[in-house]
Design a protein around this motif. Structure first.
Motif, mmCIF file in Angstrom:
data_model
loop_
_atom_site.group_PDB
_atom_site.id
_atom_site.type_symbol
_atom_site.label_atom_id
_atom_site.label_comp_id
_atom_site.label_asym_id
_atom_site.label_seq_id
_atom_site.Cartn_x
_atom_site.Cartn_y
_atom_site.Cartn_z
ATOM 1 N N GLN A 98 7.909 -3.633 -22.977
ATOM 2 C CA GLN A 98 7.539 -4.290 -22.848
ATOM 3 C C GLN A 98 8.763 -5.380 -22.118
ATOM 4 O OE1 GLN A 98 5.926 -6.512 -26.754
ATOM 5 N NE2 GLN A 98 3.752 -5.937 -25.905
ATOM 6 N N PHE A 99 8.242 -6.303 -20.883
ATOM 7 C CA PHE A 99 9.299 -6.520 -21.075
ATOM 8 C C PHE A 99 9.110 -8.349 -21.030
ATOM 9 C CE2 PHE A 99 9.529 -3.154 -18.416
ATOM 10 C CZ PHE A 99 11.290 -2.943 -18.238
ATOM 11 N N GLN A 100 10.293 -9.354 -21.137
ATOM 12 C CA GLN A 100 10.152 -10.573 -20.770
ATOM 13 C C GLN A 100 10.593 -11.245 -19.402
ATOM 14 O OE1 GLN A 100 8.868 -12.208 -23.507
ATOM 15 N NE2 GLN A 100 8.823 -14.201 -22.233
ATOM 16 N N VAL A 107 5.366 -8.484 -20.276
ATOM 17 C CA VAL A 107 4.575 -8.149 -19.630
ATOM 18 C C VAL A 107 4.617 -6.652 -20.259
ATOM 19 C CG1 VAL A 107 4.464 -7.123 -17.331
ATOM 20 C CG2 VAL A 107 5.472 -9.814 -17.688
ATOM 21 N N GLU A 108 3.529 -6.228 -20.219
ATOM 22 C CA GLU A 108 3.724 -4.145 -20.286
ATOM 23 C C GLU A 108 4.492 -3.638 -19.349
ATOM 24 O OE1 GLU A 108 2.750 -2.951 -23.522
ATOM 25 O OE2 GLU A 108 1.738 -4.527 -24.151
ATOM 26 N N LYS A 109 4.787 -2.566 -20.369
ATOM 27 C CA LYS A 109 6.033 -2.135 -19.212
ATOM 28 C C LYS A 109 4.807 -1.227 -17.873
ATOM 29 C CE LYS A 109 6.907 2.199 -19.988
ATOM 30 N NZ LYS A 109 8.412 3.483 -20.449
ATOM 31 N N ASP A 110 3.854 -0.492 -18.293
ATOM 32 C CA ASP A 110 3.007 0.467 -17.552
ATOM 33 C C ASP A 110 2.375 -0.660 -15.989
ATOM 34 O OD1 ASP A 110 3.109 2.493 -18.690
ATOM 35 O OD2 ASP A 110 1.092 2.086 -20.207
ATOM 36 N N LEU A 111 1.754 -2.249 -16.924
ATOM 37 C CA LEU A 111 1.313 -2.972 -15.648
ATOM 38 C C LEU A 111 2.589 -3.507 -14.680
ATOM 39 C CD1 LEU A 111 -0.757 -5.533 -14.896
ATOM 40 C CD2 LEU A 111 0.430 -6.746 -16.411
ATOM 41 N N LEU A 112 3.770 -3.201 -15.046
ATOM 42 C CA LEU A 112 4.702 -3.999 -14.309
ATOM 43 C C LEU A 112 4.985 -2.988 -13.594
ATOM 44 C CD1 LEU A 112 7.037 -6.153 -13.833
ATOM 45 C CD2 LEU A 112 8.523 -5.183 -15.573
ATOM 46 N N LEU A 113 4.953 -1.190 -14.178
ATOM 47 C CA LEU A 113 5.138 -0.539 -12.636
ATOM 48 C C LEU A 113 4.304 -0.507 -11.632
ATOM 49 C CD1 LEU A 113 6.397 2.581 -15.060
ATOM 50 C CD2 LEU A 113 8.107 1.645 -13.556
ATOM 51 N N MET A 114 3.085 -0.697 -12.472
ATOM 52 C CA MET A 114 2.046 -0.113 -11.407
ATOM 53 C C MET A 114 2.100 -1.514 -9.880
ATOM 54 S SD MET A 114 0.576 2.472 -11.864
ATOM 55 C CE MET A 114 -1.098 2.161 -11.002
#
Length: 266
Positions: A98-100, A107-114
């Motif tokens: 997760q990222f702040q 924000v979840e890593k998977d969502l941020l990557l996409m």
């Protein structure tokens, strides 16, 4: 039902690689995530294998037709290869789940990557749509000597490719055409050659995950993609470089839009 649609999309992956020397990963990753239910991190590994095999097979006729610029492939490709390997091997495992994000929250890593993947695609698409320059053989030969620019491009694109599990063609093409002034047909062929190398290096760096892969699914998807690139190579003979540039740009733009809609609305 979704898997059958996914099989059709996989054939289209090969078609786009054959026609445009790129675009495979920007279809493959969303295809694996949304239609086959893989998580984005695992999808990037699958994507690298599928694109690598497909690209190396698809580049054979382009090599025979002497369309690959080997000088650029070496100067650009070696830094890109090392950058991609380092990113996959050392950077990706260190990313938190997760990222702040300021003003947004967690924000979840998977969502941020996409989302980041889609943004990079939009920038690449814009560079191609707005590029009105005609193919210039002499311009390309002059830019071949700009070793520093090609090395920097290779490092940056290798890193981005490593993060998103992409062969990098959707960034290599704009880089070669817009910055290095390489004619579109040569850029497509050189990109396909580089994508194959980058993909194999990136996939090899994920060797610790091999035991968890569904190799039957991977084999089926790779076979379908190879069929697609054979079709794409044939169709590319009937499309001019002038037509190919905006087609490439708008194609990437549409896929980026679909990813953003899926991630932010649904």
């Amino acid at each position: 039902m979704l898997q059958y649609i996914g099989y059709i999309v996989t054939v289209l992956v090969g078609v786009t690689l054959g026609m445009m020397g790129s675009g495979g990963s920007i279809l493959t990753v969303p295809n694996l995530v949304y239609l086959f239910g893989l998580n984005p991190v695992q999808a990037t590994s699958y994507s690298l294998f599928i694109i690598g095999i497909t690209s190396i097979i698809g580049s054979i006729p382009k090599i025979k037709n002497k369309l690959v610029n080997y000088r650029i492939a070496i100067i650009f490709g070696i830094p890109s290869m090392f950058s991609m390997f380092a990113t996959r091997r050392f950077l990706m495992p260190q990313l938190p789940a997760q990222f702040q994000i300021p003003f947004v929250g967690v924000v979840e890593k998977d969502l941020l990557l996409m989302i980041a993947f889609a943004v990079v695609m939009i920038l690449a698409a814009y560079s191609m749509i707005t590029n009105k320059q005609e193919d210039c053989i002499d311009c390309g030969k002059k830019m071949e000597k700009n070793t520093k620019l090609l090395v920097i491009q290779g490092v940056i694109i290798g890193m981005i490719s490593g993060i998103f599990g992409a062969g990098g063609g959707f960034l290599i093409i704009p880089g070669l055409v817009v910055l290095a002034k390489v004619p579109m047909k040569n850029a497509v062929a050189t990109s396909l050659f580089l994508v194959a190398i980058n993909s194999f290096v990136g996939f090899g760096s994920d060797y610790q995950q091999f035991s968890s892969f569904n190799w039957n699914l991977l084999g089926i998807l790779t076979g379908l993609s190879v069929i697609g690139i054979i079709i794409g190579n044939y169709l590319s003979k009937f499309i001019s470089s002038t037509q190919l540039k905006p087609i490439f740009g708008y194609f990437i733009l549409v896929i980026a839009g679909l990813i953003l809609i899926q991630e932010l609305i649904y």
